[in-house]
Design an enzyme around this catalytic site. Sequence first.
Site, PDB file in Angstrom:
ATOM      1  N   ARG A 152       0.884  -1.369   0.190  1.00 11.41           N
ATOM      2  CA  ARG A 152       0.036  -0.109   0.136  1.00 11.41           C
ATOM      3  C   ARG A 152       0.680   1.184  -0.019  1.00 11.41           C
ATOM      4  O   ARG A 152       0.384   2.315  -0.587  1.00 11.41           O
ATOM      5  CB  ARG A 152      -0.980   0.005   1.302  1.00 11.41           C
ATOM      6  N   TYR A 184     -11.645  16.376 -18.359  1.00 10.84           N
ATOM      7  CA  TYR A 184     -12.273  14.860 -18.273  1.00 10.84           C
ATOM      8  C   TYR A 184     -13.260  15.290 -17.579  1.00 10.84           C
ATOM      9  O   TYR A 184     -13.247  15.765 -16.301  1.00 10.84           O
ATOM     10  CB  TYR A 184     -11.032  13.971 -17.859  1.00 10.84           C
ATOM     11  N   ASP A 191      -2.861  17.246 -16.931  1.00  9.07           N
ATOM     12  CA  ASP A 191      -3.442  15.885 -17.424  1.00  9.07           C
ATOM     13  C   ASP A 191      -3.087  15.711 -18.907  1.00  9.07           C
ATOM     14  O   ASP A 191      -3.530  16.253 -19.722  1.00  9.07           O
ATOM     15  CB  ASP A 191      -5.211  15.759 -17.161  1.00  9.07           C
ATOM     16  N   LYS A 237      -4.708   4.417 -20.428  1.00 12.09           N
ATOM     17  CA  LYS A 237      -4.993   4.648 -21.922  1.00 12.09           C
ATOM     18  C   LYS A 237      -3.440   4.536 -22.614  1.00 12.09           C
ATOM     19  O   LYS A 237      -2.995   3.159 -22.544  1.00 12.09           O
ATOM     20  CB  LYS A 237      -5.343   6.146 -22.078  1.00 12.09           C
TER      21      LYS A 237
HETATM   22  C1  LIG Z   1      -9.500   8.299 -18.798  1.00 10.10           C
HETATM   23  C2  LIG Z   1      -9.035   9.650 -18.408  1.00 10.10           C
HETATM   24  C3  LIG Z   1      -8.960   9.977 -17.114  1.00 10.10           C
HETATM   25  C4  LIG Z   1      -9.313   8.863 -15.784  1.00 10.10           C
HETATM   26  O1  LIG Z   1      -8.571   7.902 -15.825  1.00 10.10           O
HETATM   27  P1  LIG Z   1      -9.033   6.471 -15.119  1.00 10.10           P
HETATM   28  O2  LIG Z   1      -7.692   5.751 -15.445  1.00 10.10           O
HETATM   29  O3  LIG Z   1     -10.217   5.925 -15.999  1.00 10.10           O
HETATM   30  O4  LIG Z   1      -9.182   6.937 -13.658  1.00 10.10           O
HETATM   31  C5  LIG Z   1      -8.544  11.265 -16.776  1.00 10.10           C
HETATM   32  N1  LIG Z   1      -8.208  11.799 -17.701  1.00 10.10           N
HETATM   33  C6  LIG Z   1      -8.094  11.840 -18.970  1.00 10.10           C
HETATM   34  C7  LIG Z   1      -7.661  12.863 -20.029  1.00 10.10           C
HETATM   35  C8  LIG Z   1      -8.904  10.381 -19.343  1.00 10.10           C
HETATM   36  O5  LIG Z   1      -8.964  10.075 -20.402  1.00 10.10           O
END
Ligand SMILES: *Cc1c(COP(=O)(O)O)cnc(C)c1O
Length: 396
Positions: free
Chosen positions: A56, A110, A182, A207
Amino acid sequence: MDTDPNLNGKRGLATHAVHAGQPPARPGGPVVAPIVRSSTFHWSGPGDGIDLLYSRYGNNPNQRSVAAKIAALEGTESALALASGMAAISMTLLATTRAGDHIVASRHLYGATHALLSHELPRRGITTTFVDPGDPTAWRAATTPATRVVLIELPTNPTLRVFDIGPARQAARSAGAILAADMTFATPVNIRAAEHGVDAVIHSATKYLGGHSDLIAGAVAGSAELIRAVTKVMKLYGGSIDPQAAWLLERGMRTLPARMERHNRTALALARWFMSIEGVRQVIHPGLTSHPDHECAARMLDGYGGMLSIVLDGGGEAADRFCNNLALAAAAPSLGGVETLVSQPRHTSHVDLSPAERNTLGIRDGFVRISVGLEDLEDLKADFSGAVAAALGAAV
Ligand SMILES: *Cc1c(COP(=O)(O)O)cnc(C)c1O
């Protein structure tokens, strides 16, 4: 980490992707680090001369090696892998704010990040002002003496806007706040955000970093001080990544530069091809000169990414028929995997908005987002031309 010869900063991105974080070579040792499924590790006290290891805490060997690879690719002092992209975003924001603090964020975020900022963090006394990220004066104007974080995302979903990081960075600097970004859609292959002054580089590693649609993970990269603060909060909220997912993520990241080169190339070729297809009213991709941010994207990015969007004549019904008549590409949310996926924002990310609200965001009915995979370009063209014909045919 600084004793790892695989983290030699002079090496290129593709070399880092393969080697950074890997165990040192020794006769009889595995070339690929094993998955260490142990939750805990032998430790009797500080006299053992090592930190207490516990999965953890984010210091299991798999968690550490994937973090080292992320830091090497981003060119940052340190990094941390977490259980999801949302864990990466929420832990970063909770680590850098307290009740009474203020965040300035791009309006193009997002969906879950937007909800976190507008509904969840206010319950903890942290408020956010959303700004138009394309207005260079808006960032600075929105900061207050309480601003601790400035948050941007690019390219954005699903209109693939690429905003200049400069005004957000200047606003953060003059407010004494950190700049968080992000960069899920861009990846460190297309931009090393830290070179542009981003203090907290955040990814949904679900992703492109993972790249095979088989795991949920997140990442944050930055200074050792920032990552220590995020790790401290992660330990308390319990957002660490499972060692199996960490191992799988690291395995996916070894091919990230190779995959991104091909995603970049195929998506641009498909975007140009779609422009000549009857029934396709609009093609949206930052590599096209028709894209509103093409110049900014060309200046800031090393590649335009694997995402593209189209708007079909015939509105939502045509888009439904398009998605239902694909043989190779699959209709599914998410992105960044080896397989081509299509989705309609009006059914997924923007389902809660009215058609008029979607229109103002540039998401007309008929809008289809495409995550271009690694298939052969000619096969994708054949699949898409059949689906456009089906979408149009039934409209007559
Ligand atoms: C998918 C996504 C997220 C969230 O990610 P998870 O792995 O599903 O928690 C955040 N920001 C962007 C730009 C995304 O495409």
